[in-house]
Design a protein around this motif. Structure first.
Motif, PDB file in Angstrom:
ATOM      1  N   VAL A   1       0.827  -1.210   0.000  1.00 52.08           N
ATOM      2  CA  VAL A   1       0.000   0.000   0.000  1.00 52.08           C
ATOM      3  C   VAL A   1       0.861   1.259   0.000  1.00 52.08           C
ATOM      4  O   VAL A   1       0.361   2.352  -0.240  1.00 52.08           O
ATOM      5  CB  VAL A   1      -0.975   0.047   1.198  1.00 52.08           C
ATOM      6  N   GLU A   2       2.164   1.075   0.242  1.00 53.51           N
ATOM      7  CA  GLU A   2       3.037   2.253   0.222  1.00 53.51           C
ATOM      8  C   GLU A   2       3.036   2.910  -1.157  1.00 53.51           C
ATOM      9  O   GLU A   2       3.288   4.105  -1.290  1.00 53.51           O
ATOM     10  CB  GLU A   2       4.470   1.876   0.626  1.00 53.51           C
TER      11      GLU A   2
ATOM     12  N   TYR B   1       0.658   3.813  -2.758  1.00 51.09           N
ATOM     13  CA  TYR B   1      -0.340   4.894  -2.762  1.00 51.09           C
ATOM     14  C   TYR B   1       0.146   6.139  -2.036  1.00 51.09           C
ATOM     15  O   TYR B   1      -0.520   7.166  -2.049  1.00 51.09           O
ATOM     16  CB  TYR B   1      -1.665   4.400  -2.163  1.00 51.09           C
ATOM     17  N   THR B   2       1.279   6.041  -1.375  1.00 52.74           N
ATOM     18  CA  THR B   2       1.828   7.220  -0.693  1.00 52.74           C
ATOM     19  C   THR B   2       2.855   7.944  -1.560  1.00 52.74           C
ATOM     20  O   THR B   2       3.318   9.005  -1.202  1.00 52.74           O
ATOM     21  CB  THR B   2       2.512   6.832   0.636  1.00 52.74           C
ATOM     22  N   TYR B   3       3.216   7.327  -2.674  1.00 54.07           N
ATOM     23  CA  TYR B   3       4.260   7.923  -3.511  1.00 54.07           C
ATOM     24  C   TYR B   3       3.717   9.111  -4.304  1.00 54.07           C
ATOM     25  O   TYR B   3       2.546   9.159  -4.666  1.00 54.07           O
ATOM     26  CB  TYR B   3       4.810   6.901  -4.514  1.00 54.07           C
TER      27      TYR B   3
END
Lengths: 319, 565
Positions: B304-305, B307-309
């Motif tokens: 899910v990281e 989606y933080t990029y």
């Protein structure tokens, strides 16, 4: 030989004329505050009106009054309690962990006797203050990301972990990252104020304490700390007054905005970021103003109460 | 001493004056200089098969080639401010490229361009009453469809270029006319039914695509998947064999292509079934897709990281060969293979999935296209030269303007072959290879572009770079075969600041804040049920009723106008 001291002219106008240059500079400051801090406060009225973006500035006057409609909507909003909780927890954690650190650091630096070392430590420690949170968040990404972050690579390389840790997306890591990065960035800067206060302590007290057999720690505890108590209290009151803004250290908004993301949103969405979303992103200026006003009222209550408590307990206060 | 005082006083006054001066804005930047007349070049017909040139939109004696079209009558120099509300835009200056220079030469129009650096910027300009003369946006557009903010095109056309009305496709007029009877723009990249039927027509490269590394597929002895289940099996195998790669990495903000295999465009886009319209969150396929995404995270196939990029961080990982599978728009493969893998000798190759992946044996792949166009080009009430603005629109809307802005200058940037495709000139290709594509100006000034013009440009990519562009085109052609066009969906957007508008923004906010939690929830059912309850609390049912009512009204409008799809 007696020196003749020029007496200040009596009478308001004469006195004003004699200070004319200084007065001009002072009034410039007042004008700045009026224009940029007080006049815009007029906009608060849209928190009680049905203001629409397309109405422009005139809409401040012409839009309909709706009373506490926006406050009520925010109270019933799904995000109300989570954002309040996140704002308070982030603010309190930063206050508890970041407020004492500059004091301890200032005391430690003050004990360094080799001047070049002392100056170098001071310089290195306050340099991060000048780095913006945008740059800091980029640095944190490089250090902490899951794919090729330095920390994950190092931990994997040493066999401490067998799969990368989601530092940036795990909600459980957000607050520790906020507090640690804040301490790293602002500790040295705020230590300057406490170091300045320490330099004004009467040296004869230390000499007397030494004669009485007090060691370094005892001197710090019984002389240095009580002597800078006034500075500590004033900085503490200012911190509590600006608790939701980030206290004495890094702005809560900057940190939540730059380090927050869709994955850790459950802990990173605070009142200020939500205000930005509702106001600028969604164009709901009235609603955003109401949320922001609520935060300001709570801050005003906090600063007044902390000042009152401080006056009662220590006799020192801001007002 | 006196001199010092005066100097201090003077300094103070300057500071005060500059402080106050900074508060005031000068929004009168649009000028209509009539100092000299610029030379006018004869309009040249560039060929191609646009509907206008086919005669579809020619009425009476007026055609796009008529000598006295309004834009040709006044080509005095004029400058208008123009706001481009896209932070990804490659251009932010007018006059530094071949195309904008030619437009100025032919029309006298110079644009003082401001490119958005923040998507909130335009809302602030609107609130401050400082809208630029021209606005190119897709963001909260209903705020600009307001006669107090922007000129209705129909009023300007009737006053300054009445012949223009006869040249516009009647369907386009219906598509753009609002409830108040005015149209405030003609959306760019609109494709008529005849455009759609043109063999050169392909969907927009902005459509979403799913990609796999074929070099690694080959290494594993696997084929491209034909079902969602096969896709997951491949990801499982890839994760085991290549644990250092991101097994599947979606672009952080782009629509996820996997949604389409479950029968909807995206959770926040509008879907429909029969005569009912609803937000994607209410689509019957939503839960199945969400559950699949959840299974990817639970099985360690997607972090899910991702989606933080920031988008740049996504590209950096993809371009360095750090992924096995990724999703973005439809030209990720050609761009990455050509400009990064092959250019840097990275032993990797991406290919799009050109198949309707079934799930549980069901094929629900039917990409939805509202078919009314893409971006909006508004003329704000701050524009001091609305006559020149609407004439500029007329020029850009002509087939010549369309080809010039999307294809470039004929003879200099391209020649048309017998199939009506663009054969790029050496001059053009040399500039691109030298990294000087920005001096060409091909693409960015497409405020009135047609969908067919863009499609021809995209389709022609196979002539210039067949080894790279063919896979993109194959994907687009495949999508076209499955496309469902439904223009009535474009009329379901709620007006700004209405209850439905607020519900919609809150639902989008809820989705943005909840999606990662739903992807990663260990107990999916309870997380999903809580999310559905929250949607209900916000008012999703009320919004869907509104969508349906507007959708049915729009269907009737098209029916009354005798327009079928």
């Amino acid at each position: 030989m007696a020196t003749k001291v020029k007496k200040a002219p009596s009478g308001g106008w004469k006195r004003f004329k004699s200070q004319f240059t200084l007065q001009v500079f002072a009034w410039m400051g007042v004008a700045f505050l009026l224009v940029f801090c007080f006049v815009p406060m007029f906009g608060i009225i849209i928190a009680f009106k049905d203001y629409k973006l397309t109405q422009g500035i005139l809409g401040f006057f012409t839009s309909d009054w709706v009373g506490l409609k926006w406050f009520s909507e925010f109270y019933h909003d799904l995000v109300f309690w989570p954002t309040i909780r996140n704002t308070i927890s982030m603010s309190l954690l930063k206050l508890v962990f970041t407020f004492p650190v500059p004091i301890i650091f200032a005391l430690a630096v003050n004990e360094v006797r080799i001047s070049p070392v002392k100056r170098t430590v001071q310089t290195i420690s306050y340099l991060p203050h000048f780095i913006s949170w945008v740059v800091v968040s980029g640095m944190l990404f490089s250090f902490l990301n899951e794919q090729n972050g330095l920390l994950n690579q190092a931990l994997l390389g040493m066999g401490v972990i067998d799969k990368p840790i989601s530092f940036l997306s795990g909600p459980q890591y957000f607050l520790p990252i906020v507090v640690i990065s804040d301490i790293w960035k602002e500790m040295g800067w705020w230590a300057i104020i406490f170091l300045a206060a320490i330099t004004s302590v009467d040296l004869s007290m230390y000499e007397a304490a030494k004669v009485d057999g007090a060691g370094r720690l005892k001197q710090i505890w019984h002389i240095t700390l009580p002597s800078i108590k006034g500075t500590i209290v004033i900085v503490l009151i200012m911190s509590i007054g600006n608790l939701f803004g980030g206290g004495i250290s890094g702005s809560n908004f900057d940190q939540a905005y730059m380090l927050g993301n869709v994955a850790n949103n459950s802990v990173s969405e605070i009142l200020q970021t939500y205000t930005l979303k509702m106001g600028l992103s969604q164009g709901r200026f009235s609603y955003a103003t109401a949320i922001s006003l609520m935060q300001s009222i709570i801050s005003l209550i906090l600063v007044s109460s902390s000042n009152w408590v401080s006056n009662k307990l220590t006799g020192t206060g801001l007002f | 001493m006196k001199m010092k005082k005066f100097a201090a006083l003077f300094l103070a006054l300057i500071l005060v004056l500059t402080t106050f001066a900074a508060c005031g804005g000068d929004n009168n930047s649009s000028t209509s200089s009539k100092t000299e007349e610029s030379s006018k070049t004869e309009e040249s017909s560039t060929g191609g098969d646009s509907s206008a040139e086919d005669g579809d939109t020619n009425t009476g004696d007026i055609t796009w080639d008529t000598a006295d079209l309004s834009w040709k009558k006044n080509t005095d120099p004029v400058t208008m401010t123009c706001y481009i509300d896209f932070d990804w835009y490659a251009y932010d200056t007018w006059g530094n490229d071949d195309v904008s220079q030619l437009i100025t030469e032919e029309t006298g129009v110079t644009l003082d361009v401001t490119k958005s650096s923040d998507l909130n910027q335009l809302q602030v300009l609107l609130a401050a009453g400082e809208l630029p003369d021209l606005i190119f946006t897709t963001n909260q557009v209903t705020r600009f469809m307001d006669p107090d903010q922007c000129y209705p095109y129909d009023e300007l056309i009737n006053e300054y270029c009445p012949e223009f009305m006869k040249l516009i496709d009647p369907v386009e007029l219906v598509n753009n006319t609002q409830d108040d009877g005015h149209f405030y723009t003609l959306r760019s990249h609109y494709s008529s039914a005849s455009d759609f039927a043109d063999p050169r027509w392909v969907p927009s490269p902005g459509d979403s695509g799913l990609y796999l590394r074929t070099d690694l597929l080959e290494d594993m002895g696997k084929e491209m998947p034909t079902s969602i289940e096969e896709f997951k099996e491949i990801l499982d195998a890839a994760q085991e064999k290549y644990p250092d790669l991101a097994t599947y990495m979606p672009h952080p903000t782009w629509a996820n292509p996997l949604c389409e295999f479950y029968g909807f465009t995206s959770p926040t886009a509008i879907s429909y079934e029969d005569d009912k319209a609803f937000i994607g969150l209410s689509d019957p396929g939503f839960k199945g897709w969400l559950q699949f995404m959840n299974s990817l995270v639970q099985d360690g196939l997607m972090s899910v990281e991702a989606y933080t990029y920031e988008p740049e961080q996504f590209f950096q990982i993809v371009r360095s060969g750090g992924v096995f599978s990724a999703s973005y728009n439809t030209n990720l493969a050609s761009d990455t293979n050509k400009n990064y893998y092959d250019a840097n000798n990275i032993d990797a190759h991406l290919e799009p999935v050109v198949a309707a992946l079934t799930h549980d044996g069901v094929d629900e792949y039917a990409p939805l296209d509202a078919a009314t166009g893409w971006a909006y080009f508004f003329i704000s009430k701050n524009c001091k030269t609305p006559d020149r603005a609407i004439n500029f629109v007329e020029y850009l809307k002509s087939p010549y303007g369309d080809h010039l802005t999307q294809w470039g200058i004929e003879g200099k940037h391209y020649d048309l072959n017998e199939d009506g495709l663009l054969v790029r000139t050496d001059y053009y290709l040399d500039k691109v290879e030298a990294g000087e594509a920005n001096t060409l100006g091909v693409g960015p000034w497409y405020f009135m572009a047609s969908g067919l013009g863009e499609a021809v440009s995209v389709s022609s990519g196979t002539l210039a770079y067949p080894e790279y562009a063919t896979s993109d085109i194959n994907l687009l052609k495949f999508r076209k075969e499955h496309y469902v066009r439904q223009p009535a969906l474009a009329f379901t957007t709620p007006a700004a600041d209405t209850d439905e508008f607020i519900i919609r923004t809150k639902l989008i906010e809820l989705w943005n804040n909840s999606q990662v939690g739903l992807y990663s929830a260990a107990d999916f059912e309870s997380a999903y049920n809580e999310f559905v309850a929250n949607c209900e609390q916000i008012g999703i049912s009320k919004l869907n009723d509104f969508y349906t009512e507007k959708f049915q009204g729009a269907l009737k409008k098209y029916e009354d106008a005798g327009i079928t799809f």
